[in-house]
Scaffold this motif. Structure first.
Motif, short mmCIF file in Angstrom:
data_model
loop_
_atom_site.label_atom_id
_atom_site.label_comp_id
_atom_site.label_asym_id
_atom_site.label_seq_id
_atom_site.Cartn_x
_atom_site.Cartn_y
_atom_site.Cartn_z
N GLY A 70 0.53 -1.51 0.09
CA GLY A 70 0.31 0.15 -0.12
C GLY A 70 1.27 0.95 0.06
N SER A 71 1.86 0.90 0.49
CA SER A 71 2.43 2.26 0.72
C SER A 71 3.70 2.78 -0.90
N SER A 72 3.76 1.79 -2.03
CA SER A 72 4.28 1.84 -3.01
C SER A 72 3.06 2.52 -3.98
N ILE A 73 1.42 2.31 -3.59
CA ILE A 73 0.78 3.01 -5.44
C ILE A 73 -0.23 3.97 -4.41
N SER A 74 -0.37 4.60 -4.77
CA SER A 74 -0.41 6.01 -5.15
C SER A 74 -2.08 5.91 -5.34
N VAL A 75 -3.58 6.48 -4.40
CA VAL A 75 -4.76 6.12 -5.46
C VAL A 75 -5.27 7.95 -4.81
N GLU A 76 -6.18 8.23 -6.28
CA GLU A 76 -6.92 8.92 -6.15
C GLU A 76 -8.60 9.38 -6.85
N THR A 77 -9.00 9.75 -6.69
CA THR A 77 -10.18 9.49 -7.01
C THR A 77 -11.10 11.48 -7.23
N LEU A 78 -11.64 11.03 -8.68
CA LEU A 78 -12.40 11.91 -9.17
C LEU A 78 -13.67 11.19 -10.40
N ASN A 79 -15.13 11.35 -9.54
CA ASN A 79 -16.01 11.60 -9.69
C ASN A 79 -15.98 9.72 -9.65
N GLY A 80 -15.91 9.08 -8.67
CA GLY A 80 -15.78 7.76 -8.74
C GLY A 80 -15.50 7.40 -10.19
N THR A 81 -14.16 7.73 -10.12
CA THR A 81 -13.26 7.05 -10.99
C THR A 81 -11.52 7.36 -10.62
N VAL A 82 -11.58 5.74 -10.16
CA VAL A 82 -10.09 5.59 -9.50
C VAL A 82 -8.70 5.64 -10.47
N LEU A 83 -8.10 6.30 -9.96
CA LEU A 83 -6.55 6.05 -10.92
C LEU A 83 -5.02 5.81 -10.12
N LEU A 84 -4.74 5.29 -10.44
CA LEU A 84 -3.93 4.39 -9.34
C LEU A 84 -3.12 4.24 -9.79
N SER A 85 -1.80 4.85 -9.41
CA SER A 85 -0.44 5.15 -9.95
C SER A 85 0.95 4.75 -8.85
N GLY A 86 1.94 4.32 -9.35
CA GLY A 86 3.06 4.29 -8.17
C GLY A 86 3.89 2.82 -8.57
N PHE A 87 4.68 2.08 -8.31
CA PHE A 87 4.98 1.11 -8.71
C PHE A 87 4.88 -0.90 -7.55
N ALA A 88 4.55 -1.69 -8.60
CA ALA A 88 4.61 -2.63 -8.07
C ALA A 88 5.91 -3.77 -8.33
#
Length: 104
Positions: free
Chosen positions: A56-74
């Motif tokens: 969870g610490s390596s992945i960023s989560v942003e939400t706008l109008n119900g759309t989730v944007l996942l970014s970061g590294f796996a």
């Protein structure tokens, strides 16, 4: 006494105006929509931390109008796909944009 009441009313009005201004600056119509998005983001992040396969610490989560944007590294494709599956499973999510990069 009248002056204190006026100042208290003015302060309350400014707080309400500032809170509603946050939602408008993000391109949303209401404060309620902003709070819904914040709740979705918080729930997705907490589910990441509960899952042993997702860092969870390596992945960023942003939400706008119900759309989730996942970014970061796996670490691998499993982690990337699991993060997307978790996000899709949260109530209120309308779509997920997965921009997580797999580290070589």
């Amino acid at each position: 006494m009248m002056n204190k009441t006026f100042l208290a009313s003015l302060a309350a009005s400014l707080v309400l105006l500032a809170a509603s201004g946050c939602a408008v600056s993000r391109g949303q119509e209401t404060v309620g929509a902003y709070l819904d998005d914040t709740g979705i983001t918080t729930l997705v992040k907490s589910r990441f931390f509960e899952d042993k396969d997702v860092a969870g610490s390596s992945i960023s989560v942003e939400t706008l109008n119900g759309t989730v944007l996942l970014s970061g590294f796996a670490k691998n494709a499993l982690e990337r796909n699991k993060a997307e599956t978790i996000a899709r499973g949260v109530k209120g999510v309308t779509s997920v944009k997965n921009e997580i990069v797999i580290r070589p």
